[in-house]
Design a protein around this motif. Structure first.
Motif, PDB file in Angstrom:
ATOM      1  N   SER A 175      -2.879   8.780   2.428  1.00  0.00           N
ATOM      2  CA  SER A 175      -2.320   9.946   1.778  1.00  0.00           C
ATOM      3  C   SER A 175      -3.248  11.041   1.597  1.00  0.00           C
ATOM      4  CB  SER A 175      -1.424   9.587   0.592  1.00  0.00           C
ATOM      5  OG  SER A 175      -2.489   9.190  -0.379  1.00  0.00           O
ATOM      6  N   PHE A 176      -2.883  12.354   1.728  1.00  0.00           N
ATOM      7  CA  PHE A 176      -3.659  13.615   1.420  1.00  0.00           C
ATOM      8  C   PHE A 176      -2.851  14.320   0.657  1.00  0.00           C
ATOM      9  CE2 PHE A 176      -5.424  11.810   5.197  1.00  0.00           C
ATOM     10  CZ  PHE A 176      -6.917  12.327   5.178  1.00  0.00           C
ATOM     11  N   ILE A 177      -3.567  15.177  -0.416  1.00  0.00           N
ATOM     12  CA  ILE A 177      -2.917  15.758  -1.176  1.00  0.00           C
ATOM     13  C   ILE A 177      -3.454  17.462  -1.231  1.00  0.00           C
ATOM     14  CG2 ILE A 177      -2.349  14.090  -2.925  1.00  0.00           C
ATOM     15  CD1 ILE A 177      -4.726  15.025  -4.568  1.00  0.00           C
ATOM     16  N   PRO A 178      -2.844  18.463  -1.260  1.00  0.00           N
ATOM     17  CA  PRO A 178      -3.334  19.809  -1.176  1.00  0.00           C
ATOM     18  C   PRO A 178      -4.317  20.004  -2.302  1.00  0.00           C
ATOM     19  CG  PRO A 178      -0.977  19.976  -1.248  1.00  0.00           C
ATOM     20  CD  PRO A 178      -1.371  18.699  -1.733  1.00  0.00           C
ATOM     21  N   ILE A 179      -5.430  20.610  -1.918  1.00  0.00           N
ATOM     22  CA  ILE A 179      -6.387  20.856  -2.615  1.00  0.00           C
ATOM     23  C   ILE A 179      -6.212  21.912  -3.774  1.00  0.00           C
ATOM     24  CG2 ILE A 179      -8.395  20.476  -1.056  1.00  0.00           C
ATOM     25  CD1 ILE A 179      -8.770  23.543  -0.878  1.00  0.00           C
ATOM     26  N   HIS A 207      -6.542  10.842  -0.663  1.00  0.00           N
ATOM     27  CA  HIS A 207      -6.198  10.354  -1.753  1.00  0.00           C
ATOM     28  C   HIS A 207      -5.574   8.778  -1.622  1.00  0.00           C
ATOM     29  CE1 HIS A 207      -4.576   9.325  -5.733  1.00  0.00           C
ATOM     30  NE2 HIS A 207      -5.003  10.760  -6.212  1.00  0.00           N
ATOM     31  N   HIS A 208      -6.393   7.765  -2.430  1.00  0.00           N
ATOM     32  CA  HIS A 208      -6.101   6.314  -2.269  1.00  0.00           C
ATOM     33  C   HIS A 208      -4.641   5.849  -2.850  1.00  0.00           C
ATOM     34  CE1 HIS A 208     -10.537   6.343  -1.720  1.00  0.00           C
ATOM     35  NE2 HIS A 208     -10.115   5.500  -0.629  1.00  0.00           N
ATOM     36  N   TYR A 209      -3.873   6.775  -3.025  1.00  0.00           N
ATOM     37  CA  TYR A 209      -2.487   6.500  -3.421  1.00  0.00           C
ATOM     38  C   TYR A 209      -1.828   5.705  -2.284  1.00  0.00           C
ATOM     39  CZ  TYR A 209       2.683   6.894  -4.239  1.00  0.00           C
ATOM     40  OH  TYR A 209       3.903   6.578  -4.189  1.00  0.00           O
ATOM     41  N   LEU A 210      -2.111   6.034  -1.117  1.00  0.00           N
ATOM     42  CA  LEU A 210      -1.671   5.375  -0.085  1.00  0.00           C
ATOM     43  C   LEU A 210      -2.736   5.112   0.908  1.00  0.00           C
ATOM     44  CD1 LEU A 210       1.781   6.848   0.984  1.00  0.00           C
ATOM     45  CD2 LEU A 210       1.687   4.658   0.125  1.00  0.00           C
ATOM     46  N   CYS A 211      -3.064   3.778   1.064  1.00  0.00           N
ATOM     47  CA  CYS A 211      -4.380   3.704   1.960  1.00  0.00           C
ATOM     48  C   CYS A 211      -4.170   2.253   2.819  1.00  0.00           C
ATOM     49  CB  CYS A 211      -5.666   3.435   1.053  1.00  0.00           C
ATOM     50  SG  CYS A 211      -6.994   2.999   2.102  1.00  0.00           S
ATOM     51  N   ALA A 212      -4.010   2.329   4.000  1.00  0.00           N
ATOM     52  CA  ALA A 212      -3.764   1.133   4.702  1.00  0.00           C
ATOM     53  C   ALA A 212      -4.560   0.944   5.911  1.00  0.00           C
ATOM     54  CB  ALA A 212      -2.312   0.697   5.145  1.00  0.00           C
ATOM     55  N   PHE A 213      -5.095   0.065   6.630  1.00  0.00           N
ATOM     56  CA  PHE A 213      -5.821   0.024   7.796  1.00  0.00           C
ATOM     57  C   PHE A 213      -5.765  -1.544   8.581  1.00  0.00           C
ATOM     58  CE2 PHE A 213      -8.760  -0.867   4.355  1.00  0.00           C
ATOM     59  CZ  PHE A 213      -9.456  -2.035   4.590  1.00  0.00           C
ATOM     60  N   LYS A 214      -5.927  -1.304   9.968  1.00  0.00           N
ATOM     61  CA  LYS A 214      -6.166  -2.738  10.316  1.00  0.00           C
ATOM     62  C   LYS A 214      -7.533  -3.322  10.055  1.00  0.00           C
ATOM     63  CE  LYS A 214      -2.862  -2.747  14.141  1.00  0.00           C
ATOM     64  NZ  LYS A 214      -2.665  -2.824  15.686  1.00  0.00           N
TER      65      LYS A 214
END
Length: 225
Positions: free
Chosen positions: A129-133, A168-175
């Motif tokens: 996830s990315f948030i506006p600065i 932002h690590h609110y959403l973070c997923a990876f293989k």
């Protein structure tokens, strides 16, 4: 038929914390309740150096893992923690790993379900996830004996500034197989972005925790009216 990838949630929680003592113990129940509402996690691994959580994880079928001391320090990177767990649990390369921080207690199922659809795509490797600065680097100064623009520019109008975001690590997923290609924050140029345009609550101090709990109680009272 396409084989479905497994989804594993990893919750890292160090025992020591500086801003709010035992904050992970205080915040555990919020992420626990959230995870129990997700029906597509194949496993939940709770990685901590705090054995306080071991019996609590056992009661709710979370896999408790006592992580190594070298990955429980203030300067331990989340990438090194993930690599340790992937190796320890022999996680398959195509398994989707989800990072869940207890310090981000207000999670929305709709956001995670939306992001899961992205992780199911054949070419998915990682997502964040990315948030506006809040402050544009064009407006930042280095202040010492003499002030100096952090980025040399003469741009002041909002509409002329490059639109920027921060991960932002609110959403973070990876293989799992992508871990070596990610940086220490689990992101790279191939990471799929999901823009979040609302305030995300993070808890690091007593006042932030008190404000969050007060807000939770207020919402519960409204819903019970």
């Amino acid at each position: 038929m396409k084989k479905k990838n497994k989804h594993i949630a990893i919750i890292p929680a160090r025992k020591n914390s500086k801003g709010l003592k035992f904050k992970n113990r205080l915040l555990f129940k919020y992420t626990k309740k959230f995870v129990q509402k997700i029906n597509w996690f194949n496993n939940v691994i709770f990685a901590s150096d705090d054995i306080y959580f071991e019996p609590r994880c056992k009661r709710i079928n979370f896999s408790f893992y006592k992580r190594e001391k070298r990955n429980s320090l203030d300067n331990s990177s989340i990438k090194s923690v993930m690599k340790e767990i992937i190796k320890k649990f022999k996680i398959d390369d195509n398994t989707i790993i989800w990072l869940l921080y207890l310090t981000i207690p207000d999670k929305k199922i709709s956001d995670f379900n939306k992001f899961k659809k992205i992780t199911d795509k054949k070419n998915f490797l990682s997502g964040m996830s990315f948030i506006p600065i809040k402050t544009h680097p064009y407006d930042c100064w280095i202040v010492s004996k003499k002030i100096k623009k952090f980025i040399q520019n003469d741009v002041f109008r909002r509409q002329d500034k490059i639109k920027l975001f921060e991960h932002h690590h609110y959403l973070c997923a990876f293989k799992a197989k992508e871990i070596n290609n990610l940086n220490s924050e689990l992101v790279n140029s191939n990471t799929h972005p999901l823009i979040i345009n609302r305030n995300i609550i993070e808890i690091d101090t007593q006042s932030e925790f008190n404000k969050f709990v007060k807000g939770k109680r207020l919402n519960e009272n409204i819903h019970n009216c």
